[in-house]
Scaffold this motif. Sequence first.
Motif, PDB file in Angstrom:
ATOM      1  N   LEU A 287       0.979  -1.029   0.057  1.00 43.99           N
ATOM      2  CA  LEU A 287      -0.045  -0.063   0.202  1.00 43.99           C
ATOM      3  C   LEU A 287       0.290   1.554  -0.583  1.00 43.99           C
ATOM      4  O   LEU A 287       0.890   2.004  -0.514  1.00 43.99           O
ATOM      5  CB  LEU A 287      -0.802   0.548   1.123  1.00 43.99           C
ATOM      6  CG  LEU A 287      -2.209   0.879   1.425  1.00 43.99           C
ATOM      7  CD1 LEU A 287      -2.943   1.275   0.190  1.00 43.99           C
ATOM      8  CD2 LEU A 287      -2.772   1.117   2.720  1.00 43.99           C
ATOM      9  N   ARG A 288       1.643   0.744   1.083  1.00 43.22           N
ATOM     10  CA  ARG A 288       2.443   2.469   0.401  1.00 43.22           C
ATOM     11  C   ARG A 288       3.776   2.793  -0.827  1.00 43.22           C
ATOM     12  O   ARG A 288       3.693   3.773  -1.119  1.00 43.22           O
ATOM     13  CB  ARG A 288       3.668   2.230   1.744  1.00 43.22           C
ATOM     14  CG  ARG A 288       4.921   2.871   2.029  1.00 43.22           C
ATOM     15  CD  ARG A 288       5.949   3.543   3.150  1.00 43.22           C
ATOM     16  NE  ARG A 288       6.237   2.100   3.559  1.00 43.22           N
ATOM     17  CZ  ARG A 288       5.684   0.579   4.665  1.00 43.22           C
ATOM     18  NH1 ARG A 288       4.950   1.147   4.707  1.00 43.22           N
ATOM     19  NH2 ARG A 288       6.765   0.531   4.127  1.00 43.22           N
ATOM     20  N   LEU A 289       3.651   0.944  -1.645  1.00 46.00           N
ATOM     21  CA  LEU A 289       4.707   1.024  -2.361  1.00 46.00           C
ATOM     22  C   LEU A 289       4.069   2.232  -3.797  1.00 46.00           C
ATOM     23  O   LEU A 289       4.110   2.605  -4.182  1.00 46.00           O
ATOM     24  CB  LEU A 289       4.812  -0.068  -2.567  1.00 46.00           C
ATOM     25  CG  LEU A 289       6.522  -0.594  -1.892  1.00 46.00           C
ATOM     26  CD1 LEU A 289       6.863  -1.911  -2.670  1.00 46.00           C
ATOM     27  CD2 LEU A 289       7.405   0.567  -2.854  1.00 46.00           C
ATOM     28  N   ALA A 290       2.305   1.390  -3.509  1.00 47.25           N
ATOM     29  CA  ALA A 290       1.579   1.618  -4.134  1.00 47.25           C
ATOM     30  C   ALA A 290       1.177   3.472  -5.121  1.00 47.25           C
ATOM     31  O   ALA A 290       0.714   3.842  -5.304  1.00 47.25           O
ATOM     32  CB  ALA A 290       0.791   1.416  -4.007  1.00 47.25           C
ATOM     33  N   SER A 291       1.760   4.250  -3.257  1.00 44.18           N
ATOM     34  CA  SER A 291       1.534   5.468  -2.898  1.00 44.18           C
ATOM     35  C   SER A 291       2.860   6.486  -3.698  1.00 44.18           C
ATOM     36  O   SER A 291       2.667   7.988  -4.159  1.00 44.18           O
ATOM     37  CB  SER A 291       1.137   6.491  -2.202  1.00 44.18           C
ATOM     38  OG  SER A 291       2.454   5.949  -1.413  1.00 44.18           O
ATOM     39  N   LYS A 292       3.372   5.721  -4.036  1.00 42.09           N
ATOM     40  CA  LYS A 292       4.908   6.272  -4.224  1.00 42.09           C
ATOM     41  C   LYS A 292       5.416   5.615  -6.163  1.00 42.09           C
ATOM     42  O   LYS A 292       6.133   6.746  -7.199  1.00 42.09           O
ATOM     43  CB  LYS A 292       6.071   5.920  -4.025  1.00 42.09           C
ATOM     44  CG  LYS A 292       5.786   6.909  -1.878  1.00 42.09           C
ATOM     45  CD  LYS A 292       6.650   5.968  -1.319  1.00 42.09           C
ATOM     46  CE  LYS A 292       6.550   6.765   0.156  1.00 42.09           C
ATOM     47  NZ  LYS A 292       7.789   6.552   1.338  1.00 42.09           N
TER      48      LYS A 292
END
Length: 247
Positions: free
Chosen positions: A19-24
């Motif tokens: 989820l964190r990677l999806a925003s970056k």
Amino acid sequence: MDALLNYYDSERLKYRNYLRLASKQPTPEVVHELRLTIKKIRALYYLAEFEHQSFDRTKQFAFYRSIFRKAGKVRDLDIIIELIENHNGNRRLDLRSLLPFLRAKRQQEMVQLRSYSNPSNDQTDSVIRRIIAKEISKNDLEDFLDRIRNKLRSTQKKHLSQKRLHKMRKLYKMFGYIIDASKINWNHKSLKRLRKRQQVLGQWHDFSRAVTILTELDGSSEIRKIFRKQEQQYRQKAIKQARKSVL
């Protein structure tokens, strides 16, 4: 069961990371893995509800569901972009002319996905961890797998519409997730059959979603025709697999 609890904790950690990677860095692989971890977590929610009837899976899973659906819109576009890029059929039709529009649409959907910053519900997490750790026995697990088998057999006997094929696809995937999570010593040949059915049903579903998306986006009738023909071919393969003896 320790194996189930370790699996849940591991997938929940992966979920937070993706989820964190999806925003970056929202690559197709990241979005796919984000949805995959949610599917695996969802399988354990079904198991918890089966074991503990007061556990409201629908209510407790709501915060995951919103993210799952938003990521699903991005994933659908990733699938059709990949299918178009790999298409080797009638070259008279420039399928690639549709790619800029699809990529722009993907960027719009990613804006919506990035708006989800709350990764989980800690209260629900503590409840489901307790159920998994203290209330689920090996017999309970076998009963749950038998329930999935019975649902597969019941669906298999009916006309296999797209909706029912999709239902069987989800049931087979859930069966596989629970087998992986519980570390049950399962027959190798049966496991191989399970993976084969997941693969064939998944290939059909990709083309099915492509046809739906092209229809929704008002793609040319010729482009839809190409993918509809392929979807029909994969549907016949999926039906053949779905008609075979249930695991």
